[in-house]
Each structure stands twice: as C-alpha cells, then as structure tokens.
Write an enzyme that holds these catalytic residues in place. Structure first.
Site, PDB file in Angstrom:
ATOM      1  CG  ASN A 153       9.537 -81.903 -56.009  1.00 47.37           C
ATOM      2  OD1 ASN A 153       9.471 -81.095 -55.077  1.00 47.37           O
ATOM      3  ND2 ASN A 153      10.279 -82.994 -56.118  1.00 47.37           N
ATOM      4  CE  LYS A 176      11.583 -68.942 -51.026  1.00 46.72           C
ATOM      5  NZ  LYS A 176      10.782 -69.234 -52.190  1.00 46.72           N
ATOM      6  CD  GLU A 250      16.405 -84.087 -47.413  1.00 43.75           C
ATOM      7  OE1 GLU A 250      16.653 -84.937 -48.422  1.00 43.75           O
ATOM      8  OE2 GLU A 250      16.498 -84.612 -46.219  1.00 43.75           O
ATOM      9  CB  CYS A 284      14.715 -85.108 -55.147  1.00 39.78           C
ATOM     10  SG  CYS A 284      13.976 -85.799 -53.801  1.00 39.78           S
ATOM     11  CD  GLU A 458      13.291 -82.822 -45.247  1.00 37.02           C
ATOM     12  OE1 GLU A 458      12.969 -83.481 -46.249  1.00 37.02           O
ATOM     13  OE2 GLU A 458      12.880 -81.773 -44.496  1.00 37.02           O
TER      14      GLU A 458
HETATM   15  P1  NAD Z   1      15.695 -74.647 -56.530  1.00 39.40           P
HETATM   16  O1  NAD Z   1      17.050 -74.758 -55.884  1.00 39.40           O
HETATM   17  O2  NAD Z   1      15.552 -73.411 -57.764  1.00 39.40           O
HETATM   18  O3  NAD Z   1      14.710 -73.495 -55.399  1.00 39.40           O
HETATM   19  C1  NAD Z   1      14.441 -74.219 -54.178  1.00 39.40           C
HETATM   20  C2  NAD Z   1      13.770 -73.193 -53.168  1.00 39.40           C
HETATM   21  O4  NAD Z   1      14.936 -72.238 -52.799  1.00 39.40           O
HETATM   22  C3  NAD Z   1      12.918 -72.115 -53.717  1.00 39.40           C
HETATM   23  O5  NAD Z   1      11.752 -72.022 -52.984  1.00 39.40           O
HETATM   24  C4  NAD Z   1      13.600 -71.013 -54.076  1.00 39.40           C
HETATM   25  O6  NAD Z   1      12.680 -69.797 -54.219  1.00 39.40           O
HETATM   26  C5  NAD Z   1      14.505 -70.869 -52.996  1.00 39.40           C
HETATM   27  N1  NAD Z   1      15.698 -70.068 -53.433  1.00 39.40           N
HETATM   28  C6  NAD Z   1      16.431 -70.099 -54.519  1.00 39.40           C
HETATM   29  N2  NAD Z   1      17.660 -69.356 -54.409  1.00 39.40           N
HETATM   30  C7  NAD Z   1      17.643 -69.151 -52.938  1.00 39.40           C
HETATM   31  C8  NAD Z   1      18.643 -68.323 -52.067  1.00 39.40           C
HETATM   32  N3  NAD Z   1      19.806 -67.865 -52.501  1.00 39.40           N
HETATM   33  N4  NAD Z   1      18.472 -68.473 -50.804  1.00 39.40           N
HETATM   34  C9  NAD Z   1      17.449 -68.941 -50.128  1.00 39.40           C
HETATM   35  N5  NAD Z   1      16.479 -69.612 -50.860  1.00 39.40           N
HETATM   36  C10 NAD Z   1      16.630 -69.617 -52.408  1.00 39.40           C
HETATM   37  O7  NAD Z   1      14.715 -75.940 -56.779  1.00 39.40           O
HETATM   38  P2  NAD Z   1      13.450 -76.300 -57.396  1.00 39.40           P
HETATM   39  O8  NAD Z   1      13.641 -76.103 -58.818  1.00 39.40           O
HETATM   40  O9  NAD Z   1      12.274 -75.360 -56.861  1.00 39.40           O
HETATM   41  O10 NAD Z   1      13.296 -77.754 -57.172  1.00 39.40           O
HETATM   42  C11 NAD Z   1      13.911 -78.699 -57.737  1.00 39.40           C
HETATM   43  C12 NAD Z   1      15.232 -79.144 -57.101  1.00 39.40           C
HETATM   44  O11 NAD Z   1      14.941 -79.446 -55.869  1.00 39.40           O
HETATM   45  C13 NAD Z   1      15.941 -80.507 -58.082  1.00 39.40           C
HETATM   46  O12 NAD Z   1      17.339 -80.297 -57.897  1.00 39.40           O
HETATM   47  C14 NAD Z   1      15.252 -81.340 -56.805  1.00 39.40           C
HETATM   48  O13 NAD Z   1      16.212 -82.666 -56.840  1.00 39.40           O
HETATM   49  C15 NAD Z   1      15.732 -80.961 -55.676  1.00 39.40           C
HETATM   50  N6  NAD Z   1      14.625 -81.591 -54.550  1.00 39.40           N
HETATM   51  C16 NAD Z   1      15.209 -82.267 -53.665  1.00 39.40           C
HETATM   52  C17 NAD Z   1      14.681 -83.054 -52.671  1.00 39.40           C
HETATM   53  C18 NAD Z   1      14.948 -83.951 -51.621  1.00 39.40           C
HETATM   54  O14 NAD Z   1      14.308 -84.362 -50.630  1.00 39.40           O
HETATM   55  N7  NAD Z   1      16.415 -84.149 -51.899  1.00 39.40           N
HETATM   56  C19 NAD Z   1      13.042 -83.000 -52.928  1.00 39.40           C
HETATM   57  C20 NAD Z   1      12.457 -82.248 -54.036  1.00 39.40           C
HETATM   58  C21 NAD Z   1      13.236 -81.563 -54.774  1.00 39.40           C
END
Ligand code: NAD
Length: 484
Positions: A153, A176, A250, A284, A458
C-alpha cells in the site's frame, strides 16, 4: 514498457538480473495493463544480496554518524526534487491517485531519510558513575544486516521507514518489496547510491513470500522488520525467533473510531472519510469500525453520504481525481466479497456497495450502517473502501466494544469534552491514538500496534532502539577482590 526497470534487483550498488526467477508482472490497477515484467530472486540472488550487505556493514558502521546522516539527508533532498516522477511511478505501481502520491509517498520517505539522517550524529551511549570510582559506559552498536519486507500500500514509504533508521544506526539492509508493487523500492536504492551510500548498504531484491522467508531464516540476518498481515507476521516472527533475531512487526488492524454527540460532526465526517477511503481504504491504521452515538447517527450518515458524493473517482493520473482503484483484482475481489457478507448478514447499505463499471479494479466507497459487533465486516480486516457504522449509547459501553478485538493498531475519538477525550484514549488498547483527527503519521511520532497488530515501533527516536543495541562496559578503577 515505460516503467520497466533496468533489472529486477539492485545489489551491491547496481542493477542485477537473473531470468531464472519466477515471473512477476506489474499491473497498473487503473487499466489492468502490464507495465513491467520482473523476476523473483533465485537462491543465487538472495545469496548475492546477503553477502553484499554483510560485506558492506562494518565499513558503513565505522563512518561517523555525521557522515552517514549526511548521505541520508542528501538522499532525502534528491527524493524531494524528484517527487513528481516518483509519484507517477507510485501511482502506476499502486493505483493511488497522483493527488495522494505527490503528498504522501516519496515525501513521507524523504521525511524519514531527513529525520533519521539528522539523528544519526547524536546516537550515543552513556556514562554511568558507580561507587568507589568505578563506572560503566555503554556503546550503541548496529545490529548488522537487517531485512525489510514490505506491503503493497505504501511501497516508497515502507522502503524508507525501514531503511532510514536502519542505515542511520550503521546497519545495512536487504529490502524485499511486495511482489504486487516492486518498482519504487528500486528507485530508493538508486537514490541512496547517488547520495553517496557505499555499495551493498541498501539492496533490493524482488520476490514472493518464499524469498521473504529465505531472508528471515538466514543466519547472517540480525533483524527483520515486516509490514504485512497478521498471518504473515505470525510466520515471520516465529522464523525470526528460531534465530533469536530482533523483529519489528507492523501488521493489520480493525481500528475503532468513536464519535460522541458533542463532536463537531463536520470534523468527524472528515476523519471517517480519511480513515476509511484514503488510498481506497488500503491503509493499515484505518478506523473501519465507526461507533456513532445514537443521537447524531442519522445526521452523521446524511452528511457522510453528501460528502462522499463529491469524491471524484477515475483516472488516478488526473490531478482532480481523489479516489482511485484498488491495488489488484485479487484485493478488489476480497473487498467485494466482504460487501456481499455485509449485505447477507443484515447490515444496512447506506452508500456504494458495487464494483465500478470501467477498466481496472474500482470499488465504490461503501458505507454500512446498523452494523453489529459480531458481523464479519465488523470483525475482520477488509483492507478496502468499506466502512462499518455501529451505534452506541454510553461511554462505558463503547469503550468495551471498541477494545473487543484481537487487533490494536490505532483508535480515534471525536468529542469536544476534553476530559472524556483523554479518558477514552487512556482506555484504548491500541498503539496509535487520535483525538479529533485520524490517520496522520508524522515521522517525529512513534507508529505501531499493540495486541495482534504488531511488535515494536517505527519512526521517532524509538525506532533507534529497534535498530541498535547497547554494549555495556564495566570499568574498574580498583583492585579486584576475590574470595580466595
Ligand atoms: P502480506 O502479509 O500478504 O505480505 C506482506 C509481505 O510479506 C510481502 O512482501 C510478502 O511477499 C511477504 N511474505 C509473505 N509470506 C512471507 C513469509 N512466509 N515470510 C516472509 N515474507 C513473507 O500483506 P500485504 O497483503 O502485502 O499487505 C496488506 C497487509 O499489510 C494488511 O494486513 C495491512 O494492514 C498490513 N499493513 C500494515 C501496516 C502497518 O504499518 N502496521 C502498513 C501497511 C500494511
């Protein structure tokens, strides 16, 4: 292809390709068109990136904080100079309107580089006097190689919010990005090198979850900072624990926003709009459970619907457009699925509720009223433009209901009663709280979640503690007394 980078990865100061890696297609969410084709990192690429970061770390940490900080601040200046071009790229990567990306993405990344660049020279240990002339001093040390893993996002912001404090402390990074939005982190890496960062200090490799997992489990890695969903967070935290690595998590949320009858309704509606529909709801910390006190419920819904009718939906590259597509077809289908669940479980659809008939992945800003606490749309993170409005009567009741969730990322309250506002935020089980506003995240303030929404913070000076550790040195000025 206009947005095709020179290669998929940026390692040791240069672009690197390995076409054996799985294909990654980058799609412009406003049209569905493929705008770049990349490859996921192979084991050889992962190896090259980790070696590069490992080899660069000692010399980077040996620079003075002033020198490291100067490089980060120079990178910040370059990012600001190129804000428009970086915003165009971000808009194509994510689908977010150019109206948003020019003020919230590269600029936010530049803020982090500037802030942590400014702090770098002031990072010190302390002197602790003890009895009899003995003393302790502490040395603030870098952790080593840090891994950053991003969500889709805010790709530029996430790359900088992780990279800037890591580098300020003398760490190196392998970042990554999300496979959905892989382009802008490469620009961050390019800019850091242009600003003077030595080779290997900040590397970017592409890939799906398996590439992230191989970084997390590598023994060369000292710390992992993830932005992503709770299920991914659980896996990454567990893998990091195996190697006793430091983590920052996060993660997701389902944050409450409480609007009392004495609130300024116009401001509360603005907060609810920002906290549900900015970036098409893909934020998020969004306040997606909007608790409105019964006496103002209909007035609130009426004003909200009137204001939503002014959202300009369309081509995100049009500067007048304020509401763009969702990031991907998959994410759009998830949001549409939740909208159907809301209807089926008996919530009252007040606004929107449909996919928009045009190319790309557009979903109308959607508002449900009469939502109850146990409905799926009130319990699960949707990560799309879907607001749930819930009624409440008393402060005590709403406090308990607001906290009745596994998440704890953010929470907000709108009221003109000063003492009530502070009482409410004191009771919130959430890491980031708002009084009479919503969703601001300045670099000077800590940002992060409680409960299942995360670990660590952060931004702000606190981020320094998550990217460094203290070495304690006891100095004796006296003879050593031993019992025998
Ligand atoms: P996601 O969890 O599907 O993926 C996040 C990242 O993790 C990607 O780069 C993905 O390739 C990687 N990943 C996936 N499986 C992994 C594993 N087993 N080991 C290591 N890396 C792995 O999330 P998304 O769909 O990309 O993003 C949306 C989510 O992120 C929502 O839940 C949102 O709330 C959260 N988010 C949180 C914040 C915050 O600051 N708290 C900010 C933005 C988004």
């Amino acid at each position: 292809m206009k947005f095709q980078p020179r290669a998929s990865h940026f390692i040791d100061g240069e672009y690197v390709e390995d076409t054996n890696g799985a294909a990654i297609e980058v799609i412009y969410p406003a049209t569905g068109e493929v705008i770049a084709r990349l490859h996921s990192a192979t084991p050889a690429i992962v190896e090259k990136a980790l070696n590069s970061a490992k080899n660069a770390q000692a010399a980077w940490a040996a620079l003075s904080g002033t020198e490291r900080g100067r490089i980060l601040r120079r990178a910040s200046d370059i990012m600001r100079e190129r804000n428009y071009d970086l915003s165009v790229l971000e808009t194509h990567d994510t689908g977010k309107p150019i109206q948003e990306t020019t003020v919230a993405d590269a600029t936010s990344g530049a803020d982090a580089l500037e802030y942590f660049g400014g702090l770098a020279a002031s990072l010190t240990g302390e002197h602790i006097p003890l009895g009899g002339g003995d003393f302790v001093y502490t040395i603030r040390e870098a952790l080593g190689v840090c891994v950053g893993i991003g969500a889709w996002n805010y790709p530029t912001q996430i790359a900088c919010w992780k990279g800037a404090p890591a580098l300020a402390c003398g760490n190196t990074m392998v970042f990554k990005p999300s496979e959905t939005t892989p382009l802008s982190a490469l620009k961050v890496a390019e800019i850091l090198v242009e600003a003077g960062a030595p080779k290997g200090v900040y590397n970017v490799i592409q890939g799906y979850g398996d590439v992230g997992a191989s970084l997390v489990s590598d023994p060369r890695v000292a710390k992992v900072s993830l932005t992503g969903s709770v299920p991914t967070g659980r896996k990454v935290y567990a893998a990091a624990a195996d190697g006793m690595k430091h983590v920052t998590m996060e993660l997701g949320g389902k944050s409450p926003m409480i609007v009392f009858e004495d609130a300024d309704i116009e401001n509360a509606v603005s907060g609810a709009i920002l906290g549900n529909f900015y970036s098409s709801g893909q934020v998020c910390s969004n306040g997606t459970r909007v608790f409105v006190q019964k006496g103002i419920k209909e007035a609130f819904l009426k004003r909200l619907s009137e204001r939503l009718a002014h959202a300009k939906i369309g081509d995100p590259m049009d500067e007048d457009v304020s509401f763009g597509p969702m990031v991907s077809e998959n994410q759009m289908n998830i949001a549409l699925g939740y909208i159907e669940k809301g209807k089926a479980e008996g919530a009252r659809l007040v606004y929107g509720g449909e996919r928009i008939e045009r190319d790309g992945y557009f979903v109308q800003p959607t508002v449900f009223a009469d939502v109850t606490d146990n409905m799926t749309i009130a319990r699960e993170e949707i990560f799309g433009p879907v607001m749930s409005v819930l009624d409440f009567e008393t402060e005590e009741e709403v406090m308990a209901r607001a906290n009745d969730t596994e998440f704890g990322l953010a929470a907000g309250v709108f009221t003109n009663d000063l003492t009530r506002a502070h009482r409410i935020v004191a009771g919130f089980e959430a890491g980031t709280c708002y009084i009479n506003t919503y969703n601001l995240a300045p670099v000077e303030a800590p940002f992060g979640g409680s409960k299942m929404s995360g670990v660590g913070r952060e931004n702000s000076k606190l981020a320094i503690n998550h990217f460094s550790e203290m070495k304690t040195v006891y100095v004796s000025m006296n003879d050593v007394e031993a019992p025998y």
